[in-house]
Design an enzyme around this catalytic site. Structure first.
Site, PDB file in Angstrom:
ATOM      1  N   GLU A   1      53.768  34.050  31.359  1.00  0.00           N
ATOM      2  CA  GLU A   1      52.971  34.971  30.556  1.00  0.00           C
ATOM      3  C   GLU A   1      53.238  36.569  30.238  1.00  0.00           C
ATOM      4  OE1 GLU A   1      49.704  33.844  29.411  1.00  0.00           O
ATOM      5  OE2 GLU A   1      49.247  32.391  30.467  1.00  0.00           O
TER       6      GLU A   1
ATOM      7  N   TYR B   1      37.904  51.569  38.880  1.00  0.00           N
ATOM      8  CA  TYR B   1      36.343  52.384  39.196  1.00  0.00           C
ATOM      9  C   TYR B   1      36.207  53.336  40.722  1.00  0.00           C
ATOM     10  CZ  TYR B   1      35.575  48.117  37.299  1.00  0.00           C
ATOM     11  OH  TYR B   1      35.539  47.499  36.067  1.00  0.00           O
TER      12      TYR B   1
ATOM     13  N   CYS C   1      37.532  41.182  23.675  1.00  0.00           N
ATOM     14  CA  CYS C   1      37.150  40.183  24.118  1.00  0.00           C
ATOM     15  C   CYS C   1      35.938  40.604  23.544  1.00  0.00           C
ATOM     16  CB  CYS C   1      36.955  40.571  25.642  1.00  0.00           C
ATOM     17  SG  CYS C   1      36.993  38.302  26.691  1.00  0.00           S
TER      18      CYS C   1
ATOM     19  N   CYS D   1      33.011  38.887  26.210  1.00  0.00           N
ATOM     20  CA  CYS D   1      32.954  37.692  26.595  1.00  0.00           C
ATOM     21  C   CYS D   1      31.101  38.323  26.659  1.00  0.00           C
ATOM     22  CB  CYS D   1      32.729  37.269  28.422  1.00  0.00           C
ATOM     23  SG  CYS D   1      33.248  39.446  29.176  1.00  0.00           S
TER      24      CYS D   1
ATOM     25  N   CYS E   1      34.493  33.739  26.096  1.00  0.00           N
ATOM     26  CA  CYS E   1      35.531  34.775  26.005  1.00  0.00           C
ATOM     27  C   CYS E   1      35.813  34.148  24.553  1.00  0.00           C
ATOM     28  CB  CYS E   1      36.614  35.139  27.021  1.00  0.00           C
ATOM     29  SG  CYS E   1      36.212  35.751  28.368  1.00  0.00           S
TER      30      CYS E   1
ATOM     31  N   LYS F   1      45.982  41.481  37.501  1.00  0.00           N
ATOM     32  CA  LYS F   1      44.409  41.786  37.299  1.00  0.00           C
ATOM     33  C   LYS F   1      44.134  40.301  37.529  1.00  0.00           C
ATOM     34  CE  LYS F   1      39.892  42.262  35.219  1.00  0.00           C
ATOM     35  NZ  LYS F   1      39.400  41.918  33.889  1.00  0.00           N
TER      36      LYS F   1
ATOM     37  N   ARG G   1      30.798  41.207  35.926  1.00  0.00           N
ATOM     38  CA  ARG G   1      29.551  40.213  35.639  1.00  0.00           C
ATOM     39  C   ARG G   1      28.340  40.739  35.431  1.00  0.00           C
ATOM     40  NH1 ARG G   1      32.939  34.432  36.574  1.00  0.00           N
ATOM     41  NH2 ARG G   1      34.575  35.380  35.567  1.00  0.00           N
TER      42      ARG G   1
ATOM     43  N   SER H   1      36.398  44.925  40.174  1.00  0.00           N
ATOM     44  CA  SER H   1      35.372  45.617  40.590  1.00  0.00           C
ATOM     45  C   SER H   1      34.616  44.830  41.913  1.00  0.00           C
ATOM     46  CB  SER H   1      34.193  44.853  39.701  1.00  0.00           C
ATOM     47  OG  SER H   1      34.096  43.602  39.195  1.00  0.00           O
TER      48      SER H   1
ATOM     49  N   LYS I   1      46.616  37.622  34.178  1.00  0.00           N
ATOM     50  CA  LYS I   1      44.747  37.791  34.370  1.00  0.00           C
ATOM     51  C   LYS I   1      44.622  36.332  35.212  1.00  0.00           C
ATOM     52  CE  LYS I   1      40.141  38.458  32.686  1.00  0.00           C
ATOM     53  NZ  LYS I   1      38.995  39.076  31.723  1.00  0.00           N
TER      54      LYS I   1
END
Length: 334
Positions: A240, A320, A126, A128, A136, A255, A212, A281, A202
Site C-alpha cells: 500500500e 483529539y 471520503c 461515508c 466510502c 491509522k 462514527r 477516536s 488504514k
C-alpha cells in the site's frame, strides 16, 4: 559498525538521578507543533455539540469552528483536519453534497483560511459522512464499492476543496488509485500546489467506533473490511505504501496509531516522506474514560501515549488530545 563495549561498572541510573539531567539527555520531545487537530463541522450558527462517546470533543458550526481554530493557533498547533457532518436529507447514494461548491467543508475551509491564514487546513476526502448507505463511495448492484465511479467523485471532491482554498487533501477511503486520481485532477485544474496526505495504511479497526458517532458515518449494512486492511497483516502495508508513493503522495499516514506502532516504525524506516499517525477516536475515548474513572492520570497517560507515537517515528500526530496536550506542554515541556 560494532557497538563499543560498556565498562563492567557502568550504571545507567547515574544519568537518571536528577530531573534536569534526564531532560538534557531525553531522546524525543513533544511540542504543540507535532499535532494536527481534527474538527467536525455541522450546519447552523453558534452551535457546539459535545459528542457523547468522545467527552471533550465537539461538533462545531462554522462560526464556532473559526473561534476554536483561534485557540489552536494561540497554542501553537499548526493545522486542523476537517470533516463535514451533514443532515440525512443531504445524503444520497453518491455523496454528492461532498463536492458542492457551497458545501459545508468548502465553506469551512474558506472561513478558517480567511480568519487564520497561518493555520494549515487539511480536508479529509471520503464519502461515508455523505452517503445514505454509509460506505466510502459508490456501490454497485451487488452492494460492493465501485472504485471507478468512486474515483471520479473523489476527483470532484478534491477540486472543490482546492477551489475553496485547502492546503492539503487527505483521501481516507482506501480506494485503489486514489492518490493518482486526485493528483491528476488537481494538476489538470491548475491546483498543483495543493498537497496530498494519503491514508496509505488504514486498518479495519475496532477503534473507529466513537468517530462514527461524531461523523454520523456508520455503514448501514455490512462493514468496510473489503477495502480497509486486515489488522493481522504487516507485509501488505508495504505494498500500500509503495503504491501511494509511486502515485505521487506528498505525505503518508498510518491509522490507527497505538495498536500499530510497529507499522509506524516500519514506514519511517522504509520511506523518506513525512509520516503522520492518526491517534483515533477509540484511542482517545479509552484514555478519557479511564481518567474520568480515576484509573489513570490523564495528563501523564496522554503525553506518554503521544510520545510513544512520536518515538515510533511519526513526524506529526493527528489527535483529539491536541489542545489539552498543547496546554500541558506549555506548562511543563516533555
Amino acid at each position: 559498525m560494532s557497538m563499543i563495549a560498556l565498562p563492567s561498572r557502568h550504571e545507567p541510573r547515574r544519568l537518571r538521578r536528577r530531573a534536569n539531567l534526564r531532560a538534557l539527555l531525553r531522546e524525543h520531545h513533544l511540542h504543540p507543533g507535532d499535532f494536527v487537530l481534527p474538527l467536525f463541522l455541522i450546519e447552523g450558527e453558534g452551535l457546539r455539540r459535545e459528542i457523547a462517546s468522545m467527552p471533550g470533543v465537539h461538533q462545531h458550526s462554522i462560526d464556532q469552528a473559526v473561534a476554536f481554530c483561534g485557540e489552536a493557533v494561540r497554542l501553537g498547533i499548526p493545522g486542523v483536519l476537517l470533516f463535514g457532518v451533514v443532515d440525512n436529507a443531504c445524503k444520497d447514494a453518491h455523496g454528492s453534497a461532498s463536492w458542492a461548491a457551497d458545501g459545508l467543508v468548502q465553506r469551512g475551509i474558506a472561513a478558517i483560511r480567511a480568519a487564520h491564514p497561518q493555520l494549515l487546513v487539511i480536508a479529509d476526502a471520503c464519502f461515508c459522512e455523505y452517503t445514505e448507505h454509509g460506505h466510502c463511495g459508490v456501490l454497485d448492484a451487488q452492494g460492493d464499492r465501485d472504485d471507478s465511479a468512486t474515483l471520479e467523485n473523489l476527483q470532484r471532491q478534491a477540486i472543490s476543496y482546492a477551489e475553496a482554498g485547502v492546503d492539503i487533501i487527505a483521501p481516507s477511503g482506501m480506494v485503489d488509485g486514489m492518490v493518482m486520481a486526485i493528483r491528476e485532477a488537481l494538476d489538470a485544474a491548475r491546483h498543483e500546489k495543493v498537497g496530498i496526505l494519503s491514508y496509505a495504511i488504514k486498518y479495519a479497526s475496532a477503534f473507529y467506533g466513537p468517530f462514527r458517532d461524531a461523523a454520523d458515518s456508520a455503514p448501514q449494512f455490512g462493514d468496510r473490511k473489503g477495502y480497509q486492511m486486515d489488522p493481522a497483516n504487516r507485509r501488505e502495508a508495504f505494498r500500500e505504501l509503495a503504491l501511494d508513493i509511486s502515485e505521487g503522495a506528498d505525505m503518508v499516514m498510518v491509522k490507527p496509531a497505538l495498536p500499530y506502532l510497529d507499522l509506524i516504525r516500519d514506514v519511517r524506516e522504509r520511506c523518506d516522506l513525512p509520516v503522520a499517525a492518526y491517534n483515533v477516536s477509540g484511542e482517545y475515548s479509552m484514555l478519557k474514560a479511564a481518567a474520568r474513572n480515576g484509573w489513570l492520570d490523564e495528563r501523564a497517560s496522554v503525553l506518554e501515549a503521544l510520545l510513544g507515537i512520536k518515538r515510533a517515528g511519526a513526524d506529526f500526530i493527528i489527535t483529539y488530545h491536541a489542545l489539552d496536550a498543547a496546554r500541558w506542554l506549555d506548562q511543563a515541556p516533555v
